[in-house]
Design a protein around this motif. Structure first.
Motif, short mmCIF file in Angstrom:
data_model
loop_
_atom_site.label_atom_id
_atom_site.label_comp_id
_atom_site.label_asym_id
_atom_site.label_seq_id
_atom_site.Cartn_x
_atom_site.Cartn_y
_atom_site.Cartn_z
N GLN A 203 0.00 -9.38 -3.40
CA GLN A 203 1.39 -8.92 -3.47
C GLN A 203 1.48 -7.45 -3.86
OE1 GLN A 203 3.44 -11.58 -6.12
NE2 GLN A 203 3.75 -13.07 -4.49
N ARG A 204 0.41 -6.70 -3.63
CA ARG A 204 0.37 -5.30 -4.06
C ARG A 204 1.45 -4.44 -3.40
NH1 ARG A 204 -3.67 -6.40 -0.71
NH2 ARG A 204 -4.07 -5.06 1.07
N SER A 205 2.00 -4.89 -2.28
CA SER A 205 3.08 -4.13 -1.64
C SER A 205 4.39 -4.29 -2.40
CB SER A 205 3.25 -4.56 -0.19
OG SER A 205 3.69 -5.91 -0.14
N LYS A 206 4.46 -5.27 -3.32
CA LYS A 206 5.70 -5.55 -4.05
C LYS A 206 5.68 -5.01 -5.48
CE LYS A 206 6.60 -9.70 -1.41
NZ LYS A 206 6.83 -11.12 -1.43
N HIS A 207 4.51 -4.80 -6.04
CA HIS A 207 4.44 -4.35 -7.43
C HIS A 207 3.19 -3.53 -7.67
CE1 HIS A 207 1.30 -7.19 -8.80
NE2 HIS A 207 1.81 -7.99 -7.89
N GLN A 208 3.19 -2.82 -8.79
CA GLN A 208 2.08 -1.96 -9.18
C GLN A 208 0.91 -2.79 -9.72
OE1 GLN A 208 1.80 1.58 -9.13
NE2 GLN A 208 -0.31 1.05 -9.58
N LEU A 209 -0.27 -2.53 -9.23
CA LEU A 209 -1.49 -3.07 -9.82
C LEU A 209 -2.02 -2.02 -10.80
CD1 LEU A 209 -3.37 -4.59 -6.76
CD2 LEU A 209 -1.99 -5.76 -8.46
N LEU A 210 -2.33 -2.44 -12.01
CA LEU A 210 -2.78 -1.51 -13.04
C LEU A 210 -4.01 -0.70 -12.62
CD1 LEU A 210 -2.34 -3.76 -16.20
CD2 LEU A 210 -0.96 -1.77 -15.56
N LEU A 211 -4.89 -1.31 -11.84
CA LEU A 211 -6.15 -0.67 -11.48
C LEU A 211 -6.15 -0.07 -10.08
CD1 LEU A 211 -8.50 -3.37 -13.02
CD2 LEU A 211 -7.74 -1.22 -14.04
N ALA A 212 -5.00 -0.05 -9.42
CA ALA A 212 -4.91 0.53 -8.08
C ALA A 212 -5.11 2.04 -8.15
CB ALA A 212 -3.54 0.22 -7.46
N PRO A 213 -5.68 2.63 -7.10
CA PRO A 213 -5.94 4.07 -7.14
C PRO A 213 -4.68 4.93 -7.08
CG PRO A 213 -6.62 3.13 -5.03
CD PRO A 213 -6.23 1.99 -5.92
N HIS A 214 -3.60 4.38 -6.56
CA HIS A 214 -2.36 5.16 -6.42
C HIS A 214 -1.18 4.39 -6.98
CE1 HIS A 214 -5.08 6.75 -3.30
NE2 HIS A 214 -4.60 7.91 -3.75
N LEU A 215 -0.14 5.12 -7.34
CA LEU A 215 1.08 4.50 -7.85
C LEU A 215 1.87 3.90 -6.70
CD1 LEU A 215 2.26 7.15 -10.47
CD2 LEU A 215 0.83 5.13 -10.81
N HIS A 216 2.38 2.73 -6.92
CA HIS A 216 3.18 2.03 -5.92
C HIS A 216 4.46 2.81 -5.62
CE1 HIS A 216 6.03 -1.16 -4.57
NE2 HIS A 216 4.96 -1.56 -3.91
N SER A 217 5.03 3.46 -6.61
CA SER A 217 6.33 4.12 -6.47
C SER A 217 6.30 5.33 -5.55
CB SER A 217 6.86 4.54 -7.85
OG SER A 217 5.97 5.46 -8.44
N ASP A 218 5.24 6.16 -5.63
CA ASP A 218 5.27 7.40 -4.85
C ASP A 218 3.92 7.78 -4.23
OD1 ASP A 218 3.79 8.32 -7.00
OD2 ASP A 218 5.32 9.70 -7.72
N GLY A 219 2.90 6.95 -4.40
CA GLY A 219 1.60 7.23 -3.80
C GLY A 219 0.75 8.25 -4.53
N SER A 220 1.24 8.76 -5.66
CA SER A 220 0.44 9.73 -6.41
C SER A 220 -0.71 9.02 -7.11
CB SER A 220 1.32 10.48 -7.41
OG SER A 220 1.86 9.60 -8.37
N PRO A 221 -1.74 9.77 -7.51
CA PRO A 221 -2.90 9.14 -8.16
C PRO A 221 -2.51 8.42 -9.46
CG PRO A 221 -3.42 11.38 -7.52
CD PRO A 221 -1.94 11.21 -7.33
#
Length: 129
Positions: A74-92
């Motif tokens: 469900q990563r398209s719906k919420h932020q994963l803490l360990l994801a390389p980029h922010l869900h909100s704006d794609g920044s690191p």
């Protein structure tokens, strides 16, 4: 040391203390059940400190998407803490630099990678005993 760390969030000290006691007794399932929520809360707080614009993701709220350790599907719906980029704006995701490559890799192995144990999901969803 664990109890005085900034990773030990308010309200989790007693569960961490009890979890460490269970670990000393070699009761690893109880340890995981008590410590994993505290680890996730600590990472969530550190995520917000590293990414101040994401302050609304600093706490889990019923009925709302929030940052989690798992939930890759469900990563398209919420932020994963360990994801390389922010869900909100794609920044690191600046949490990853704070954690360092080794700790990030370890946490990915433990919580997200398909070949890993998926600890948080197994304990949180009752798959482990």
């Amino acid at each position: 040391l664990c109890l005085t760390s900034p990773m030990c969030r308010v309200g989790h000290a007693e569960s961490v203390r009890r979890g460490l006691s269970a670990y000393r007794r070699r009761d690893f399932a109880t340890f995981a059940c008590l410590v994993l929520p505290a680890l996730e809360a600590g990472l969530r707080g550190s995520f917000v400190l590293a990414n101040p614009a994401e302050a609304s993701l600093g706490a889990a709220h019923a009925g709302a998407y929030f940052s989690t350790l798992d939930g890759w599907g469900q990563r398209s719906k919420h932020q994963l803490l360990l994801a390389p980029h922010l869900h909100s704006d794609g920044s690191p995701n600046r949490l990853l630099a704070w954690l360092g490559d080794g700790m990030h890799a370890l946490l990915l192995d433990l919580f997200l990678h398909a070949a890993g144990p998926g600890l948080r999901a197994k304990f949180a969803h009752g798959e482990a005993a």
